[in-house]
Design a protein around this motif. Structure first.
Motif, PDB file in Angstrom:
ATOM      1  N   ALA A  85       0.828  -1.210   0.000  1.00 38.98           N
ATOM      2  CA  ALA A  85       0.000   0.000   0.000  1.00 38.98           C
ATOM      3  C   ALA A  85       0.863   1.261   0.000  1.00 38.98           C
ATOM      4  N   ILE A  86       1.975   1.225   0.723  1.00 39.07           N
ATOM      5  CA  ILE A  86       2.860   2.393   0.789  1.00 39.07           C
ATOM      6  C   ILE A  86       3.465   2.700  -0.575  1.00 39.07           C
ATOM      7  N   PHE A  87       4.059   1.665  -1.215  1.00 41.97           N
ATOM      8  CA  PHE A  87       4.714   1.977  -2.499  1.00 41.97           C
ATOM      9  C   PHE A  87       3.689   2.290  -3.580  1.00 41.97           C
ATOM     10  N   LEU A  88       2.494   1.698  -3.512  1.00 39.59           N
ATOM     11  CA  LEU A  88       1.460   2.030  -4.487  1.00 39.59           C
ATOM     12  C   LEU A  88       0.971   3.463  -4.308  1.00 39.59           C
ATOM     13  N   ALA A  89       0.806   3.891  -3.050  1.00 45.04           N
ATOM     14  CA  ALA A  89       0.354   5.252  -2.777  1.00 45.04           C
ATOM     15  C   ALA A  89       1.388   6.268  -3.265  1.00 45.04           C
ATOM     16  N   VAL A  90       2.658   5.988  -2.994  1.00 45.57           N
ATOM     17  CA  VAL A  90       3.723   6.900  -3.440  1.00 45.57           C
ATOM     18  C   VAL A  90       3.798   6.917  -4.963  1.00 45.57           C
ATOM     19  N   ARG A  91       3.708   5.729  -5.581  1.00 49.13           N
ATOM     20  CA  ARG A  91       3.770   5.667  -7.046  1.00 49.13           C
ATOM     21  C   ARG A  91       2.564   6.360  -7.671  1.00 49.13           C
ATOM     22  N   LEU A  92       1.414   6.249  -7.018  1.00 46.85           N
ATOM     23  CA  LEU A  92       0.215   6.906  -7.531  1.00 46.85           C
ATOM     24  C   LEU A  92       0.383   8.426  -7.476  1.00 46.85           C
ATOM     25  N   TYR A  93       0.978   8.911  -6.383  1.00 50.36           N
ATOM     26  CA  TYR A  93       1.263  10.355  -6.269  1.00 50.36           C
ATOM     27  C   TYR A  93       2.190  10.797  -7.403  1.00 50.36           C
ATOM     28  N   CYS A  94       3.266  10.023  -7.605  1.00 50.02           N
ATOM     29  CA  CYS A  94       4.212  10.360  -8.675  1.00 50.02           C
ATOM     30  C   CYS A  94       3.541  10.327 -10.046  1.00 50.02           C
ATOM     31  N   SER A  95       2.650   9.375 -10.227  1.00 51.47           N
ATOM     32  CA  SER A  95       1.953   9.257 -11.508  1.00 51.47           C
ATOM     33  C   SER A  95       1.075  10.478 -11.767  1.00 51.47           C
ATOM     34  N   PHE A  96       0.419  10.980 -10.716  1.00 55.86           N
ATOM     35  CA  PHE A  96      -0.455  12.147 -10.873  1.00 55.86           C
ATOM     36  C   PHE A  96       0.346  13.403 -11.210  1.00 55.86           C
ATOM     37  N   SER A 108      -4.450   2.790  -9.067  1.00 55.05           N
ATOM     38  CA  SER A 108      -5.566   3.219  -8.207  1.00 55.05           C
ATOM     39  C   SER A 108      -6.415   2.026  -7.803  1.00 55.05           C
ATOM     40  N   ALA A 109      -6.745   1.158  -8.769  1.00 55.69           N
ATOM     41  CA  ALA A 109      -7.556  -0.021  -8.476  1.00 55.69           C
ATOM     42  C   ALA A 109      -6.820  -0.978  -7.549  1.00 55.69           C
ATOM     43  N   THR A 110      -5.533  -1.189  -7.802  1.00 57.26           N
ATOM     44  CA  THR A 110      -4.754  -2.105  -6.969  1.00 57.26           C
ATOM     45  C   THR A 110      -4.604  -1.568  -5.557  1.00 57.26           C
ATOM     46  N   LEU A 111      -4.410  -0.261  -5.415  1.00 61.65           N
ATOM     47  CA  LEU A 111      -4.278   0.338  -4.082  1.00 61.65           C
ATOM     48  C   LEU A 111      -5.563   0.191  -3.280  1.00 61.65           C
ATOM     49  N   LEU A 112      -6.700   0.443  -3.922  1.00 56.79           N
ATOM     50  CA  LEU A 112      -7.984   0.320  -3.222  1.00 56.79           C
ATOM     51  C   LEU A 112      -8.219  -1.107  -2.733  1.00 56.79           C
ATOM     52  N   THR A 113      -7.930  -2.090  -3.577  1.00 59.31           N
ATOM     53  CA  THR A 113      -8.129  -3.476  -3.164  1.00 59.31           C
ATOM     54  C   THR A 113      -7.141  -3.883  -2.076  1.00 59.31           C
ATOM     55  N   THR A 114      -5.919  -3.361  -2.161  1.00 60.37           N
ATOM     56  CA  THR A 114      -4.920  -3.659  -1.121  1.00 60.37           C
ATOM     57  C   THR A 114      -5.349  -3.083   0.220  1.00 60.37           C
ATOM     58  N   LEU A 115      -5.885  -1.864   0.217  1.00 63.26           N
ATOM     59  CA  LEU A 115      -6.376  -1.252   1.452  1.00 63.26           C
ATOM     60  C   LEU A 115      -7.534  -2.054   2.032  1.00 63.26           C
ATOM     61  N   TRP A 116      -8.357  -2.619   1.155  1.00 69.39           N
ATOM     62  CA  TRP A 116      -9.465  -3.457   1.629  1.00 69.39           C
ATOM     63  C   TRP A 116      -8.934  -4.718   2.300  1.00 69.39           C
ATOM     64  N   VAL A 117      -7.902  -5.318   1.704  1.00 69.21           N
ATOM     65  CA  VAL A 117      -7.288  -6.515   2.295  1.00 69.21           C
ATOM     66  C   VAL A 117      -6.708  -6.181   3.670  1.00 69.21           C
ATOM     67  N   ILE A 118      -6.039  -5.034   3.774  1.00 67.85           N
ATOM     68  CA  ILE A 118      -5.469  -4.616   5.061  1.00 67.85           C
ATOM     69  C   ILE A 118      -6.564  -4.438   6.104  1.00 67.85           C
ATOM     70  N   TYR A 119      -7.671  -3.808   5.704  1.00 70.14           N
ATOM     71  CA  TYR A 119      -8.794  -3.612   6.630  1.00 70.14           C
ATOM     72  C   TYR A 119      -9.336  -4.954   7.115  1.00 70.14           C
ATOM     73  N   MET A 120      -9.496  -5.898   6.211  1.00 65.84           N
ATOM     74  CA  MET A 120     -10.027  -7.212   6.581  1.00 65.84           C
ATOM     75  C   MET A 120      -9.107  -7.929   7.560  1.00 65.84           C
ATOM     76  N   ILE A 121      -7.796  -7.866   7.312  1.00 70.19           N
ATOM     77  CA  ILE A 121      -6.842  -8.548   8.197  1.00 70.19           C
ATOM     78  C   ILE A 121      -6.810  -7.873   9.569  1.00 70.19           C
ATOM     79  N   ARG A 122      -6.812  -6.555   9.590  1.00 76.60           N
ATOM     80  CA  ARG A 122      -6.680  -5.815  10.842  1.00 76.60           C
ATOM     81  C   ARG A 122      -7.930  -5.883  11.718  1.00 76.60           C
ATOM     82  N   PHE A 123      -9.099  -5.966  11.105  1.00 73.98           N
ATOM     83  CA  PHE A 123     -10.323  -5.842  11.886  1.00 73.98           C
ATOM     84  C   PHE A 123     -11.239  -7.074  11.775  1.00 73.98           C
ATOM     85  N   ASN A 124     -11.754  -7.365  10.610  1.00 73.35           N
ATOM     86  CA  ASN A 124     -12.750  -8.431  10.477  1.00 73.35           C
ATOM     87  C   ASN A 124     -12.202  -9.825  10.753  1.00 73.35           C
ATOM     88  N   LEU A 125     -10.954 -10.084  10.343  1.00 76.28           N
ATOM     89  CA  LEU A 125     -10.387 -11.432  10.463  1.00 76.28           C
ATOM     90  C   LEU A 125      -9.157 -11.451  11.372  1.00 76.28           C
TER      91      LEU A 125
END
Length: 272
Positions: A85-96, A108-125
């Motif tokens: 998520a960190i390198f995707l966010a930084v790369r997305l900033y650079c891309s913009f 953008s799509a990969t970052l959103l799905t990665t953040l969803w995976v992080i949320y699931m691991i941290r909270f739901n599962l």
């Protein structure tokens, strides 16, 4: 009477019995053969980079399917997902701020799905998260990458902050999978969906590496000049090669396991 081995199994058995130096030589030859094949088949090598990001997205989709179907995150590294998520966010900033193109949409799509995976691991599962196995200290990865980015970064006309950020995401991407490999090293047994995800990462990294290598060959080195002067062009290529070889060993055992009809991948000692 002893059953005759299938050709693929016979080759796999022969490779497994070879000393490490021979295995390394065969890996290099196989990689070069794959590059030659891609150069002959894919005419626009920019498509390889798009394919790499698409395969990465497929890998993330496999993770989402695992989390939704099995309701467990066992075997997954939260730290690898956070680094991604960190390198995707930084790369997305650079891309913009540097170049807005199809890669921006894919990231953008990969970052959103990665953040969803992080949320699931941290909270739901959270109850199924193997925190004791996911014990790679990520500051050992983030800090060296930041230092390297400050020293070796592009020499283009962009703002210095953007150039350092670009270098940082290149370096961090190349080693972001290490915590996931540590989890697999600690457990020794990799269930199917996690194995599919890591294999997808390996394929994506190889396609990305092939993109850069073939671009350099096609431009007869002019691409390196376009990236800037100094050690930065070499560091880009080195990062691509490193991230490919990090996953090469795992991908070999993954293919061997799939061809052998094994659903659960068992890693021998010393792998990853």
């Amino acid at each position: 009477m002893k059953a005759t081995k299938r050709p693929i199994q016979a080759v796999a058995t022969w490779v497994r019995r070879q000393p490490p130096k021979i295995k390394a030589f065969l890996a290099v030859v196989s990689g070069l053969a794959a590059l030659v094949f891609l150069r002959m088949v894919v005419h626009d090598h920019d498509n390889l980079f798009v394919a790499a990001e698409a395969v990465h997205s497929i890998g993330i989709s496999v993770l989402i399917y695992k989390l939704m179907k099995e309701k467990t995150c066992a075997g997954l590294s939260l730290k690898s997902q956070e680094l991604t998520a960190i390198f995707l966010a930084v790369r997305l900033y650079c891309s913009f701020v540097m170049e807005y193109d199809i890669h921006t949409l894919l990231d953008s799509a990969t970052l959103l799905t990665t953040l969803w995976v992080i949320y699931m691991i941290r909270f739901n599962l959270r109850s199924s998260y193997m925190e004791d196995k996911d014990n790679f200290a990520i500051y050992y990865l983030v800090i060296p990458c930041a230092v390297l980015a400050l020293v070796f970064h592009p020499t283009t006309q962009h703002h210095i902050v953007n150039r350092v950020c670009w270098a940082f995401c290149v370096y961090l991407e190349s080693i972001s999978v290490l915590p996931q490999l540590r989890v697999m090293q600690n457990t020794k047994i990799v269930e199917p969906f996690t194995a599919h995800y890591v294999f997808a990462l390996g394929v994506a990294r190889f396609l990305s590496c092939a993109h850069w290598v073939l671009q350099v060959l096609d431009t007869r080195g002019r691409l390196l000049t376009a990236l800037g002067y100094g050690l930065w062009p070499s560091m880009v290529l080195l990062s691509e090669v490193v991230q490919t070889f990090i996953l090469a060993d795992f991908c070999y055992y993954y293919v061997k396991s799939v061809l052998g009809g094994q659903l659960v991948l068992r890693l021998p000692s010393g792998v990853v």
